[in-house]
Design an enzyme around this catalytic site. Structure first.
Site, PDB file in Angstrom:
ATOM      1  N   ASP A  32       0.844  -1.201   0.000  1.00  0.00           N
ATOM      2  CA  ASP A  32       0.000   0.000   0.000  1.00  0.00           C
ATOM      3  C   ASP A  32       0.875   1.245   0.000  1.00  0.00           C
ATOM      4  O   ASP A  32       1.606   1.489   0.967  1.00  0.00           O
ATOM      5  CB  ASP A  32      -0.863   0.019   1.273  1.00  0.00           C
ATOM      6  CG  ASP A  32      -2.039  -0.933   1.190  1.00  0.00           C
ATOM      7  OD1 ASP A  32      -2.786  -0.869   0.193  1.00  0.00           O
ATOM      8  OD2 ASP A  32      -2.224  -1.731   2.134  1.00  0.00           O
ATOM      9  N   ASP A 172     -10.462  -5.078  -1.198  1.00  0.00           N
ATOM     10  CA  ASP A 172      -9.480  -4.602  -0.217  1.00  0.00           C
ATOM     11  C   ASP A 172     -10.163  -3.774   0.866  1.00  0.00           C
ATOM     12  O   ASP A 172     -10.774  -2.746   0.582  1.00  0.00           O
ATOM     13  CB  ASP A 172      -8.444  -3.744  -0.976  1.00  0.00           C
ATOM     14  CG  ASP A 172      -7.306  -3.237  -0.112  1.00  0.00           C
ATOM     15  OD1 ASP A 172      -7.233  -3.583   1.072  1.00  0.00           O
ATOM     16  OD2 ASP A 172      -6.473  -2.485  -0.654  1.00  0.00           O
TER      17      ASP A 172
END
Ligand code: DX5
Ligand code: ZN
Length: 212
Positions: A32, A172
């Site tokens: 991320d 996600d």
């Protein structure tokens, strides 16, 4: 279903978490990257992400939560990730971004925030390898799953079948042993704190993989 593990929220440092994930049955390490613009917090420089992951063994699934995704792609290509995913909402140069990722021999993912309609993806679905549906607002780990995103998965699967397309579908945010049951037919589940804020990564990964 494959499991891609985000090391963003963990009891340990990024270095230690990545090292621990390497010896599990996770299918991908989910990276991320947040720029402090597209999302509020900033958590990387190119140098530190290259250093953190330079010896990685598991395939990388990079999630750019940044404006101007184009400017990061050539640098990140050094890591030979399997996927680079960027946000539809983050750039006007969507086709250019898709092309640059492909030119680096990396699979392309496109992601949408919870409030973005899947119809906005339509022009790009034939060009990408992966669609990442956000089931929390991008920007932080440990948030609660937004339940109606399970319907988006159903709709997107329908679009994929009807148009004979073969992109993978990932989700996600907020996934754990309960919420994952609502989205069992995902291709890839991205899971962060449920795994990395536990004291047995492998046990949790196995538990998720055993849900049919
Ligand atoms: C959210 C990130 C996610 C997050 C997932 O902005 O893109 O990958 O780390 O973490 P959990 O599973 O804790 O929601
Ligand atoms: Zn992510």
């Amino acid at each position: 279903m494959q499991i891609s593990v985000s090391y963003l929220s963990s009891y340990y440092s990024n270095e230690k978490t990545v090292m621990m994930l390497e010896s599990t049955s996770a299918d991908y390490i989910h990276v991320d990257l947040m720029d402090g613009g597209f999302v509020d917090s900033k958590n990387f420089t190119i140098d530190n992400v290259l250093k953190l992951l330079k010896n990685h063994e598991k395939p990388l699934d990079i999630h750019l939560m940044t404006f101007d995704p184009l400017i990061y792609i050539n640098d990140l290509a050094v890591l030979k990730p399997e996927y680079i995913t960027f946000h539809l909402e983050a750039t006007k140069d969507i086709v250019k971004t898709i092309e640059l990722i492909k030119r680096n021999n990396i699979k392309v993912g496109i992601s949408i925030k919870p409030a973005t309609n899947i119809l906005e993806l339509m022009p790009y679905l034939a060009l990408v390898d992966l669609v990442l549906l956000m089931s929390v607002e991008p920007g932080a780990g440990g948030q609660n799953f937004i339940y109606h995103i399970a319907d988006k998965l159903k709709d997107l699967k329908k679009v994929r079948t009807e148009n004979n397309l073969n992109f993978k579908i990932a989700m996600d945010g907020g996934l754990n042993e309960d919420t994952i049951k609502l989205v069992k037919d995902l291709d890839i589940a991205v899971v962060g704190s449920y795994i990395c804020k536990s004291n047995n990564y492998e046990e949790r990964i196995k538990l998720l993989k055993d849900i049919h």
